[in-house]
Design a protein around this motif. Structure first.
Motif, PDB file in Angstrom:
ATOM      1  N   GLN A 245     102.427  34.951  -0.366  1.00 21.16           N
ATOM      2  CA  GLN A 245     103.587  35.820  -0.489  1.00 21.16           C
ATOM      3  C   GLN A 245     103.178  37.284  -0.438  1.00 21.16           C
ATOM      4  N   ALA A 246     104.086  38.135   0.032  1.00 19.18           N
ATOM      5  CA  ALA A 246     103.828  39.572   0.123  1.00 19.18           C
ATOM      6  C   ALA A 246     104.905  40.349  -0.602  1.00 19.18           C
ATOM      7  N   GLU A 247     104.494  41.461  -1.201  1.00 15.06           N
ATOM      8  CA  GLU A 247     105.421  42.424  -1.789  1.00 15.06           C
ATOM      9  C   GLU A 247     105.166  43.761  -1.108  1.00 15.06           C
ATOM     10  N   GLY A 248     106.172  44.312  -0.459  1.00  7.37           N
ATOM     11  CA  GLY A 248     106.035  45.571   0.256  1.00  7.37           C
ATOM     12  C   GLY A 248     106.045  45.346   1.752  1.00  7.37           C
ATOM     13  N   PRO A 249     106.613  46.279   2.509  1.00  4.23           N
ATOM     14  CA  PRO A 249     106.774  46.089   3.960  1.00  4.23           C
ATOM     15  C   PRO A 249     105.460  46.000   4.731  1.00  4.23           C
ATOM     16  N   ASP A 250     104.474  46.808   4.354  1.00  2.00           N
ATOM     17  CA  ASP A 250     103.197  46.768   5.071  1.00  2.00           C
ATOM     18  C   ASP A 250     102.439  45.477   4.777  1.00  2.00           C
ATOM     19  N   ALA A 251     102.490  45.052   3.520  1.00  4.99           N
ATOM     20  CA  ALA A 251     101.836  43.797   3.163  1.00  4.99           C
ATOM     21  C   ALA A 251     102.506  42.632   3.888  1.00  4.99           C
ATOM     22  N   ASP A 252     103.816  42.702   4.005  1.00 10.49           N
ATOM     23  CA  ASP A 252     104.557  41.650   4.704  1.00 10.49           C
ATOM     24  C   ASP A 252     104.189  41.625   6.179  1.00 10.49           C
ATOM     25  N   ARG A 253     104.064  42.799   6.788  1.00 15.22           N
ATOM     26  CA  ARG A 253     103.666  42.871   8.187  1.00 15.22           C
ATOM     27  C   ARG A 253     102.257  42.310   8.376  1.00 15.22           C
ATOM     28  N   TRP A 254     101.372  42.632   7.435  1.00 11.75           N
ATOM     29  CA  TRP A 254      99.991  42.147   7.528  1.00 11.75           C
ATOM     30  C   TRP A 254      99.936  40.623   7.600  1.00 11.75           C
ATOM     31  N   LEU A 255     100.732  39.948   6.796  1.00 12.46           N
ATOM     32  CA  LEU A 255     100.690  38.491   6.793  1.00 12.46           C
ATOM     33  C   LEU A 255     101.174  37.904   8.117  1.00 12.46           C
ATOM     34  N   ASP A 256     101.921  38.679   8.882  1.00  8.93           N
ATOM     35  CA  ASP A 256     102.347  38.207  10.201  1.00  8.93           C
ATOM     36  C   ASP A 256     101.251  38.345  11.250  1.00  8.93           C
ATOM     37  N   ILE A 257     100.295  39.265  11.024  1.00  7.73           N
ATOM     38  CA  ILE A 257      99.308  39.573  12.061  1.00  7.73           C
ATOM     39  C   ILE A 257      97.870  39.361  11.598  1.00  7.73           C
ATOM     40  N   ALA A 258      97.672  38.908  10.374  1.00  6.62           N
ATOM     41  CA  ALA A 258      96.326  38.831   9.795  1.00  6.62           C
ATOM     42  C   ALA A 258      95.392  37.980  10.651  1.00  6.62           C
ATOM     43  N   GLN A 259      94.164  38.449  10.804  1.00  3.76           N
ATOM     44  CA  GLN A 259      93.115  37.676  11.456  1.00  3.76           C
ATOM     45  C   GLN A 259      91.769  38.118  10.904  1.00  3.76           C
ATOM     46  N   ALA A 260      90.888  37.159  10.733  1.00  4.42           N
ATOM     47  CA  ALA A 260      89.562  37.442  10.194  1.00  4.42           C
ATOM     48  C   ALA A 260      88.510  37.411  11.287  1.00  4.42           C
ATOM     49  N   PHE A 261      88.915  37.382  12.535  1.00  8.72           N
ATOM     50  CA  PHE A 261      87.988  37.277  13.642  1.00  8.72           C
ATOM     51  C   PHE A 261      88.179  38.452  14.595  1.00  8.72           C
ATOM     52  N   ALA A 262      87.104  38.813  15.293  1.00  9.57           N
ATOM     53  CA  ALA A 262      87.139  39.918  16.232  1.00  9.57           C
ATOM     54  C   ALA A 262      87.800  39.476  17.532  1.00  9.57           C
ATOM     55  N   GLY A 263      88.176  40.462  18.328  1.00  2.95           N
ATOM     56  CA  GLY A 263      88.791  40.159  19.605  1.00  2.95           C
ATOM     57  C   GLY A 263      90.295  40.331  19.560  1.00  2.95           C
ATOM     58  N   PRO A 264      90.964  40.026  20.664  1.00  2.00           N
ATOM     59  CA  PRO A 264      92.415  40.188  20.723  1.00  2.00           C
ATOM     60  C   PRO A 264      93.121  39.244  19.772  1.00  2.00           C
TER      61      PRO A 264
END
Length: 283
Positions: free
Chosen positions: A234-253
């Motif tokens: 779960q996320a609290e805050g707009p930026d944190a919410d956006r992060w969970l949509d795009i999060a990646q732990a790997f390099a590259g596109p």
């Protein structure tokens, strides 16, 4: 004082050994079974791990030679990972298994021999020993998960996931960058419950934007093995919410990720690969 990188290498070895138990006795037909990564069989998954171990060994032992590996990647940024896996996956299963075992042993020995404080090149930022071992553990866990899913095996999560969590947290700004978005100016508070029930926390306690949930779910998210809609993060805050949509732990596109459960037509397989760690210094 003990070297913290030694603990990470130990955990990498344990993660690899656990995966070895899954594939060590498979028959030839099972090696050819398709996994959730499109176009990749179990053989491709192990081949990719072996290929990346080899690249890591070159980076650790011969920085000049590794420049050639980077040039290959730059020449074919969208295909070099798949091509590397495809080449190695053509090996007979018994040879592939033997080469993977020998390769990861060679990398372990090389990492343990590196002097403290050494940095070596990688496809992303330069790596420390702990960073490289952490990245290899992340990949081994994520690709091992695809193999386990293919075989119908449930792998209980372990506290080795703390290494995957750490990469995911530190790669926050990278995830925004590869989507062409400015990184948030403020840090987030990340609070995750470990498999053992402990709290793993990152960032200031009074940070207004927060991410919470099970550590396992966070790891599935940042390695793009499960869609956010199917996870309890779960996320609290707009930026944190956006992060969970795009999060990646790997390099590259950005990866395509996996669709929500129920959205995959029968017989189809979703995308998602972990080529390497997005952050160099994770430890």
């Amino acid at each position: 004082m003990s070297d913290p990188s030694s603990s990470v290498i130990d955990d990498l070895c344990r993660e690899s050994e656990e995966l070895d138990l899954l594939v060590g006795e498979l028959g030839k037909e099972q090696w050819a079974r398709p996994t959730p990564a499109p176009g990749w069989t179990i053989a491709h998954q192990i081949a990719h791990l072996h290929w990346t171990d080899r690249a890591a060994l070159i980076a650790v032992t011969d920085a000049e030679a590794f420049k050639a590996e980077v040039e290959k990647a730059l020449a074919a940024p969208d295909t070099f990972v798949d091509e590397g896996a495809e080449d190695v996956a053509r090996l007979a299963p018994d040879r592939l298994l033997a080469e993977w075992r020998a390769g990861r042993k060679a990398l372990e020995e090389a990492l343990r021999a590196v002097p403290t404080g050494t940095r070596f090149p990688w496809y992303g930022p330069p790596m420390s020993v702990a960073s490289m071992a952490t990245a290899r553990l992340m990949e081994t866990w994520a690709h091992g998960l695809d193999i386990a899913d293919t075989l119908g095996v449930v792998r209980p999560p372990t506290d080795r996931l703390r290494h995957v969590v750490r990469i995911g947290v530190r790669a926050r700004d990278y995830a925004f960058a590869v989507h062409g978005l400015p990184a948030p100016a403020e840090e987030f508070r990340v609070e995750l419950v470990s498999p053992a029930g402990e709290l793993w926390a990152y960032g200031s306690e009074d940070a207004p934007q927060r991410v919470t949930g099970p550590a396992l779910d966070f790891c599935l998210l940042v390695t793009q093995r499960t869609h956010r809609a199917d996870l309890a993060v779960q996320a609290e805050g707009p930026d944190a919410d956006r992060w969970l949509d795009i999060a990646q732990a790997f390099a590259g596109p950005p990866g395509a990720g996996r669709p929500p459960k129920g959205d995959v037509p029968e017989g189809d397989v979703p995308e998602g690969d972990v080529p390497e760690a997005a952050q160099g210094d994770t430890q």
